[in-house]
Design an enzyme around this catalytic site. Sequence first.
Site, PDB file in Angstrom:
ATOM      1  N   HIS A 356      19.786  26.682   3.573  1.00  0.00           N
ATOM      2  CA  HIS A 356      20.564  27.763   2.969  1.00  0.00           C
ATOM      3  C   HIS A 356      21.822  27.295   2.263  1.00  0.00           C
ATOM      4  CE1 HIS A 356      18.439  31.244   4.787  1.00  0.00           C
ATOM      5  NE2 HIS A 356      18.163  30.374   5.744  1.00  0.00           N
ATOM      6  N   LYS A 544      32.211  39.892   0.298  1.00  0.00           N
ATOM      7  CA  LYS A 544      31.415  38.784   0.845  1.00  0.00           C
ATOM      8  C   LYS A 544      32.358  38.004   1.751  1.00  0.00           C
ATOM      9  CE  LYS A 544      30.649  37.404  -3.471  1.00  0.00           C
ATOM     10  NZ  LYS A 544      29.232  37.115  -3.483  1.00  0.00           N
ATOM     11  N   ARG A 545      31.848  37.059   2.505  1.00  0.00           N
ATOM     12  CA  ARG A 545      32.740  36.252   3.333  1.00  0.00           C
ATOM     13  C   ARG A 545      33.785  35.556   2.473  1.00  0.00           C
ATOM     14  NH1 ARG A 545      31.589  35.427   8.799  1.00  0.00           N
ATOM     15  NH2 ARG A 545      33.492  34.199   8.651  1.00  0.00           N
ATOM     16  N   LYS A 550      33.493  30.665  -2.989  1.00  0.00           N
ATOM     17  CA  LYS A 550      33.188  31.989  -3.555  1.00  0.00           C
ATOM     18  C   LYS A 550      34.299  32.471  -4.488  1.00  0.00           C
ATOM     19  CE  LYS A 550      30.313  33.428   0.412  1.00  0.00           C
ATOM     20  NZ  LYS A 550      29.042  33.967  -0.140  1.00  0.00           N
ATOM     21  N   THR A 652      22.889  37.366  -1.780  1.00  0.00           N
ATOM     22  CA  THR A 652      22.010  38.521  -1.648  1.00  0.00           C
ATOM     23  C   THR A 652      22.794  39.787  -1.941  1.00  0.00           C
ATOM     24  OG1 THR A 652      22.472  38.441   0.721  1.00  0.00           O
ATOM     25  CG2 THR A 652      20.354  37.560  -0.012  1.00  0.00           C
ATOM     26  N   LYS A 656      21.995  43.486  -4.155  1.00  0.00           N
ATOM     27  CA  LYS A 656      22.247  44.853  -3.680  1.00  0.00           C
ATOM     28  C   LYS A 656      23.062  45.627  -4.699  1.00  0.00           C
ATOM     29  CE  LYS A 656      21.786  42.984   0.891  1.00  0.00           C
ATOM     30  NZ  LYS A 656      22.370  42.543   2.167  1.00  0.00           N
TER      31      LYS A 656
HETATM   32  N1  PLP Z   1      27.949  40.445   4.570  1.00  0.00           N
HETATM   33  C1  PLP Z   1      27.406  41.662   4.497  1.00  0.00           C
HETATM   34  C2  PLP Z   1      27.870  42.726   5.432  1.00  0.00           C
HETATM   35  C3  PLP Z   1      26.413  41.933   3.557  1.00  0.00           C
HETATM   36  O1  PLP Z   1      25.844  43.154   3.510  1.00  0.00           O
HETATM   37  C4  PLP Z   1      26.022  40.906   2.672  1.00  0.00           C
HETATM   38  C5  PLP Z   1      25.042  41.225   1.660  1.00  0.00           C
HETATM   39  O2  PLP Z   1      24.093  40.656   1.390  1.00  0.00           O
HETATM   40  C6  PLP Z   1      26.606  39.632   2.796  1.00  0.00           C
HETATM   41  C7  PLP Z   1      27.575  39.443   3.741  1.00  0.00           C
HETATM   42  C8  PLP Z   1      26.244  38.487   1.877  1.00  0.00           C
HETATM   43  O3  PLP Z   1      26.960  38.579   0.682  1.00  0.00           O
HETATM   44  P1  PLP Z   1      26.883  37.435  -0.433  1.00  0.00           P
HETATM   45  O4  PLP Z   1      25.448  37.257  -0.765  1.00  0.00           O
HETATM   46  O5  PLP Z   1      27.651  38.025  -1.560  1.00  0.00           O
HETATM   47  O6  PLP Z   1      27.518  36.228   0.146  1.00  0.00           O
HETATM   48  C1  GLG Z   2      23.745  31.319   3.054  1.00  0.00           C
HETATM   49  C2  GLG Z   2      24.151  31.061   1.623  1.00  0.00           C
HETATM   50  C3  GLG Z   2      23.885  32.232   0.694  1.00  0.00           C
HETATM   51  C4  GLG Z   2      22.485  32.770   0.898  1.00  0.00           C
HETATM   52  C5  GLG Z   2      22.250  33.093   2.356  1.00  0.00           C
HETATM   53  C6  GLG Z   2      20.821  33.513   2.630  1.00  0.00           C
HETATM   54  O1  GLG Z   2      25.487  30.667   1.554  1.00  0.00           O
HETATM   55  O2  GLG Z   2      24.053  31.829  -0.638  1.00  0.00           O
HETATM   56  O3  GLG Z   2      22.286  33.931   0.130  1.00  0.00           O
HETATM   57  O4  GLG Z   2      22.497  31.961   3.170  1.00  0.00           O
HETATM   58  O5  GLG Z   2      19.940  32.538   2.191  1.00  0.00           O
HETATM   59  N1  GLG Z   2      25.448  31.303   4.748  1.00  0.00           N
HETATM   60  C7  GLG Z   2      24.805  32.005   3.873  1.00  0.00           C
HETATM   61  O6  GLG Z   2      25.046  33.163   3.766  1.00  0.00           O
END
Ligand code: PLP
Ligand code: GLG
Length: 817
Positions: A356, A544-545, A550, A652, A656
């Site tokens: 990942h 996002k985190r 990021k 992801t 969304k």
């Molecule tokens: N945190 C939450 C609560 C989410 O719903 C999502 C959505 O996919 C994520 C983290 C991941 O976000 P990103 O793909 O922008 O890092």
């Molecule tokens: C990782 C990556 C993201 C990815 C997710 C799911 O940083 O880019 O979308 O896995 O594959 N720690 C994460 O969230």
Amino acid sequence: MNKGFDKATFKRSVIDNVKNMFRRTIDEATPQQVFQAVAFAVKDVIIDEWIASHKEYEKKDVKTVYYLSMEFLMGRALGNNIINICAHDEIKEVLDELGFDLNMIEDQEPDAALGNGGLGRLAACFLDSLATLGYPAYGCGIRYRYGMFKQKIENGYQIEVPDEWLKDGNPFEIRRPEYAQEVKFGGYVRIENVGGVNHFVQDGYQTVRAVPYDLPVIGYGNNVVNTLRIWDAEPVNTFNLDSFDRGDYQKAVEQENLAKTIVEVLYPNDNHYAGKELRLKQQYFFISASVQRAITKYKEKHEDIRKFHEKVVFQLNDTHPTVAIPELMRILLDEEGLTWEEAWDVTTRTCAYTNHTIMSEALEKWPIELFSRLLPRIYQIVEEINRRFQNQIQSMYPGNQDKLRSMSIIYDGQVKMAYMAIAASFSVNGVARLHTEILKNQELKDFYQMMPEKFNNKTNGITQRRFLLHGNPLLADWVTSKIGDEWITDLPHIKKLEIYADDEKCQQEFLNIKYQNKIRLAKYIKEHNGIDVDPRSIFDVQVKRLHEYKRQLMNILHVMYLYNQLKDNPEMDMVPRTFIFGAKAAAGYKRAKLTIKLINSVADVINNDKSIGGKIKVVFIENYRVSNAELIFAAADVSEQISTASKEASGTGNMKFMLNGALTLGTMDGANVEIVEEVGQEYAFIFGMSSDEVINYENNGGYYPMDIFNNDQEIRRVLMQLINGYYAPDNPELFRDIYNSLLNTKSSDKADTYFILKDFRSYAQAHERVDQAFRNEKWWAKAAILNISGSGKFTSDRTIEEYVRDIWHLEKVTVEM
Ligand code: PLP
Ligand code: GLG
């Protein structure tokens, strides 16, 4: 509509549950009590299907995927479950009749936040798709007593508060003590020779009892209910005072403590490895329990353990569950009596690994000392795996010491989990096309060259059931009114919306829905932040985190830059913009936490400056999580996906937003590349360096941000405001670390490793394009509709079908009721 659903029975069941559980009549019940009662009533509705699904799997003797994951970021269950049993309208009516609002009841449920971010949420979306598609699957994880911490913002700073998600009990879970397993830690390995055969026996260990709790995972409208099995830890023997005398006292205390601590809390690090001993214990704990149970279950029906892989596949969600490999080897060797070759054959046909991230700080490397002390027998097996793997490298590349060094599973006093995962898995996949290419050509190049057949891509996806049907009912109904409801289980159908993109009436309908959703979010912001935001402004969102890669920092620096422009020219022609942030920072990640403080400090100054006529607002939404994410996606106009190219494996959240009709403002990174490919370059705002350019700079020692600082006066001004007290009058030095990170100073560190200043101008220009585009309402509505209609590829149903086709080879099962 659910044909079998009987409203009267359901109503009776809710009323009875309130009585039996709380000794109250329904009119006396608190909203929390009603939530519990409704949840149990829903469980009642699905329980027969849950049993029937497993009966069917057993009868058909189907192959099953075990999705092994430290994280499942499930969010709330009730609303989703109601949707998936297709009884939303009926249950809403029942509650109305009882005098309760369904939304308010849903709000009583705490999020099951057993995950950090994208990786854990992906696991949750996968479970939804597996059940909806009718594939036999278990999610296996940990029942953390405390999930992802709750974030409070005090004086602009993040405060972490424990997440007591189990405080009121979890109505959907079922404890299954009959499947409890023992997991052993520490001690030493003794060799016993029985009739000339060596047996490896672990002695002097500590034991924990792993007790599973099962949660139903309900497929959409198909009677299939799969299981998320999360393991709790209990001491093996309850405290025995006798042992006081026998010198076992110390051990009894230790075992009790181990059981208490092991599942206590989720490590709040996203994309970052902290190397804590307790974390390795957690990993082995849930893996050993899951693998033992999978083997026992297999043996109930099958004689020959050498064919285990015909019925079971383990998908390793990142390297966190990699101890599954030596654990499976251990059981096959020591308990099932297979030879090494036989055991290796089974293991390497059972395990598949998903990578990942390429972020080096996320790579798990355990010190040998720790690993061998905690898992002595497992360590022996890892050594042997490594010895044989080295032989293989040597025979392929005779005399090549470089390869041997760089590919060894054990090297430099550490066990490298990713290398073990690759060596022992039959499949290695990345999570978006670009990411997989980078794995093959850069990060894992040596491994790809040695075993190219293992490598494959599986672009991530999301479940439209939660993130459109549940999260955005207005838009979901509108889509259905135009093209029917097939999109719910077949998202590519949503392409049919395309013909409405140019239709002015439809554009207006879409904009109205977006506006309603913006009002809904504005209310939430008013309630939670006390800030008034204008739903007619552009909602420009980055949630996002919090992570340097990021680049939330680039976003807020750009806000500072815009604000400077407005201050110089209050009449500046710009569309009012609401910049919305939401992000948790890992508790120990100082610079990330300081970035949160910066965002809030900038927000304070700007939001209270009457002179700019409310043209910019900045909002930091506290405690970003799945439940408020659903509101946020629905209300967004602009989706900020601005990671340094090459760093975001997929993302992801980006999908969304797209599904909810937001336009992407982003770099060519992760799945953004494929999003833009689906929707067309002209309907997104793309900027910044490509991943090749970034990698090129990185391989050549970086670049000189000072040049930009010296030549671009507007950027210079923004950076100076970090250290002249503009946003921190009481403590002008407060943001010095951020300033240093960009420009540095000490020649030993590299500066601006995430290329914020390098990409800044191009980012600012992209923002100008957004501003211009938004003025043309028709164009914007068209672009948004095209984003929705172009989102078909990004359903996790498609991702799961690809895993099934290329890796898992499962059969679909139907459950008749
Ligand atoms: N945190 C939450 C609560 C989410 O719903 C999502 C959505 O996919 C994520 C983290 C991941 O976000 P990103 O793909 O922008 O890092
Ligand atoms: C990782 C990556 C993201 C990815 C997710 C799911 O940083 O880019 O979308 O896995 O594959 N720690 C994460 O969230």
